[in-house]
Design a protein around this motif. Structure first.
Motif, PDB file in Angstrom:
ATOM      1  N   SER A   7       1.026  -1.233   0.011  1.00 22.89           N
ATOM      2  CA  SER A   7       0.374   0.069  -0.051  1.00 22.89           C
ATOM      3  C   SER A   7       0.557   1.287  -0.380  1.00 22.89           C
ATOM      4  O   SER A   7       2.262   1.220   0.172  1.00 22.89           O
ATOM      5  CB  SER A   7      -0.673   0.067   0.936  1.00 22.89           C
ATOM      6  N   ASP A   8       0.219   1.912  -0.235  1.00 24.23           N
ATOM      7  CA  ASP A   8       1.118   3.482  -0.736  1.00 24.23           C
ATOM      8  C   ASP A   8       2.471   4.051  -1.898  1.00 24.23           C
ATOM      9  O   ASP A   8       3.484   4.650  -1.218  1.00 24.23           O
ATOM     10  CB  ASP A   8       1.737   4.130   0.849  1.00 24.23           C
ATOM     11  N   ARG A   9       2.615   2.682  -2.334  1.00 23.42           N
ATOM     12  CA  ARG A   9       3.991   2.097  -2.955  1.00 23.42           C
ATOM     13  C   ARG A   9       2.874   2.067  -4.605  1.00 23.42           C
ATOM     14  O   ARG A   9       2.263   1.404  -4.631  1.00 23.42           O
ATOM     15  CB  ARG A   9       4.909   1.836  -2.440  1.00 23.42           C
ATOM     16  N   LYS A  10       3.335   2.953  -5.760  1.00 27.96           N
ATOM     17  CA  LYS A  10       3.322   2.123  -7.010  1.00 27.96           C
ATOM     18  C   LYS A  10       3.637   0.626  -7.103  1.00 27.96           C
ATOM     19  O   LYS A  10       5.158   0.696  -6.803  1.00 27.96           O
ATOM     20  CB  LYS A  10       3.988   2.988  -8.187  1.00 27.96           C
ATOM     21  N   THR A  11       2.705  -0.077  -7.749  1.00 26.36           N
ATOM     22  CA  THR A  11       3.586  -1.436  -8.220  1.00 26.36           C
ATOM     23  C   THR A  11       3.075  -1.962  -8.905  1.00 26.36           C
ATOM     24  O   THR A  11       2.741  -0.283 -10.093  1.00 26.36           O
ATOM     25  CB  THR A  11       2.623  -2.403  -7.490  1.00 26.36           C
ATOM     26  N   TYR A  12       3.657  -2.921 -10.171  1.00 33.47           N
ATOM     27  CA  TYR A  12       3.650  -3.818 -11.490  1.00 33.47           C
ATOM     28  C   TYR A  12       2.997  -4.609 -11.175  1.00 33.47           C
ATOM     29  O   TYR A  12       3.435  -5.455 -10.127  1.00 33.47           O
ATOM     30  CB  TYR A  12       5.116  -3.031 -11.441  1.00 33.47           C
ATOM     31  N   GLU A  13       1.974  -5.219 -12.285  1.00 29.38           N
ATOM     32  CA  GLU A  13       1.939  -6.342 -12.747  1.00 29.38           C
ATOM     33  C   GLU A  13       3.517  -7.284 -13.005  1.00 29.38           C
ATOM     34  O   GLU A  13       4.464  -7.026 -13.113  1.00 29.38           O
ATOM     35  CB  GLU A  13       0.978  -6.457 -14.147  1.00 29.38           C
TER      36      GLU A  13
END
Length: 364
Positions: A53-59
Motif C-alpha cells: 500500500s501507498d507505493r506504486k506497484t507493477y504487474e
C-alpha cells in the motif's frame, strides 16, 4: 504333529509376532514429506500473498514459489513398519525425532518458535528487498522478549526501543549484552528506552519518537551452562520502520525458510517488468537484512514438492546445494544462490533464456 507342520506353524507365529511388534512398538523417529508450495506473486485462500500500500506497484507474471515441508507432530509415535516404509519411499524422509523436536520440545513450543521465525523472516525479506532498491528503511534496537521471573519483568517490555545502556548509545543488538556483562551480578544497569507504546504511536503518526525513560535494572547471575555473567533477562533484536506498508498474508506456515522468495516477490512487485519472464521458479532459503541467503532443512522434500507443482528452476541456498543435488527431480534445475544479488542475476539469465552459465548445484 509332524515336524514339518510344527516348523511352519512356529515360523508363522514368529512372523505374526514380528509384524505385531513392528506395528505396536514405537521407534524414536519422525517423518518429513513435501508440503504446499505457494506463489508469492499470486493469491492464497482468495487474497494476494503480498499486499503493498501507498507505493506504486507493477504487474508480474510467472511464479516465485516458496516451498514448505510437512512433519509429524511432536507427540506422534511412529512404529517400525512406518519407519521402514518411510526409509524406502522416495518422497518421504525419516529422521530422528530429536532432529525436529530437540530437548523434548513440545508441539506448542515448536509452533510458537516457528511462528516467531516466520515473522522475523518476513521483516528481513522486506528490508532486504527495499535495500536492494535503495529505499531507506529505519532500524531500531528493541527488547524482543522479557524472561518471566527475571529482573526486567515489569520494568522493560517487548517493543521498547533501547537507545542506550549506561549512557552508551546502542547500535546493534549485540551491544546490549556486551554492555550488561561489563557489570558484576547484583550491580545496577541503566537502560534508556523509548517505551513501546510511544514508539507505536510515533510510527502511526509518521513522526520520530522523542520521549525516553531511564529504567534501572539490578542484574542477576546467568544460570546456563556457560561462564557465569551478569544478565537482566531480556533478548534484544531489530525492529524496522518502513516508508510504506508491505503485508505478507500466508497462514499456517512457520519457520524462516521463505525469506528469499518473499524478498524476490516484493522486489518484483516494486519494479517494472517480470523477474521470471513467465518462467516457473521456486526456491527456499533464509535471508537477513543485508540479503545474505542461509540454509534450511528438508531441502530434498522441497525440491520434490516444487517439481510436482511444475517448477522448472529451484533457487537453492549454497549450503544446501550438495544435499539437494544428490537426488534432483527430473526436469528441475537447481540454481545455487548465496545472496539476493545472486538470485536476481540468475533470474536475469532465466528471463533472457540464456541459462547455460547458471550457477548450478553439484553433488561434489
Amino acid at each position: 504333529m509332524p515336524r514339518r507342520t510344527a516348523t511352519m506353524l512356529a515360523s508363522t507365529l514368529m512372523l505374526i509376532a514380528l509384524l505385531c511388534a513392528g506395528v505396536f512398538i514405537p521407534v524414536p523417529y519422525s517423518e518429513m514429506t513435501p508440503g504446499p508450495t505457494v506463489n508469492t506473486l499470486g493469491d492464497h485462500d482468495g487474497e494476494p500473498v503480498l499486499q503493498i500500500s501507498d507505493r506504486k506497484t507493477y504487474e508480474t507474471s510467472g511464479h516465485l514459489n516458496m516451498t514448505t515441508v510437512r512433519v509429524t507432530s511432536a507427540d506422534y509415535r511412529m512404529n517400525l513398519v512406518e519407519a521402514v516404509y518411510g526409509w524406502l519411499a522416495h518422497d518421504n524422509k525419516v529422521v530422528p525425532h530429536d532432529t525436529l523436536y530437540p530437548n523434548g520440545k513440545t508441539e506448542e513450543e515448536s509452533t510458537q518458535e516457528n511462528a516467531e521465525e516466520f515473522s522475523q523472516s518476513q521483516e528481513s525479506a522486506k528490508v532486504a528487498a527495499l535495500k536492494e532498491l535503495d529505499i531507506p528503511v529505519q532500524s531500531w534496537v528493541v527488547v524482543s522478549t522479557v524472561v518471566k521471573g527475571s529482573p526486567s519483568q515489569g520494568r522493560l517490555h517487548a517493543g521498547d526501543v533501547i537507545k542506550a545502556v549506561d549512557g552508551t548509545p546502542v547500535e546493534e543488538p549485540a551491544d546490549v549484552a556486551e554492555l550488561v556483562t561489563e557489570h558484576q551480578p547484583g550491580e545496577d544497569v541503566v537502560f534508556t528506552v523509548v517505551p513501546a507504546k510511544e514508539q507505536a504511536a510515533a510510527e502511526k503518526e509518521k513522526r520520530t519518537a522523542t520521549t525516553t525513560e531511564d529504567v534501572t535494572i539490578t542484574t542477576t547471575t546467568s544460570d546456563d551452562a556457560g561462564e557465569k555473567r551478569a544478565i537482566v533477562g531480556i533478548s534484544a533484536g531489530i525492529d524496522h520502520t518502513f516508508p510504506f506498508t508491505v503485508d505478507i498474508r500466508l497462514a499456517d506456515v512457520g519457520g524462516p525458510s521463505a525469506g528469499l522468495m518473499f524478498a524476490l516477490g516484493i522486489y518484483d512487485k516494486l519494479t517494472p517488468g517480470s523477474l521470471t519472464g513467465g518462467a516457473f521458479v521456486a526456491g527456499t532459503g533464509t535471508i537477513d537484512d543485508d540479503g545474505k541467503v542461509g540454509p534450511i532443512g528438508g531441502i530434498e522434500m522441497k525440491t520434490v514438492g516444487a517439481r510436482d507443482k511444475g517448477a522448472q528452476y529451484f533457487l537453492t541456498p549454497a549450503d544446501n546445494c550438495a544435499a539437494a543435488a544428490q537426488d534432483v527431480p527430473d526436469g528441475l534445475t537447481l540454481v545455487k544462490v548465496d545472496t539476493m544479488d545472486d538470485a536476481l542475476g540468475a533470474l536475469t539469465d532465466i528471463r533472457s533464456g540464456d541459462t547455460a552459465d547458471l550457477p548450478k548445484c553439484s553433488a561434489g
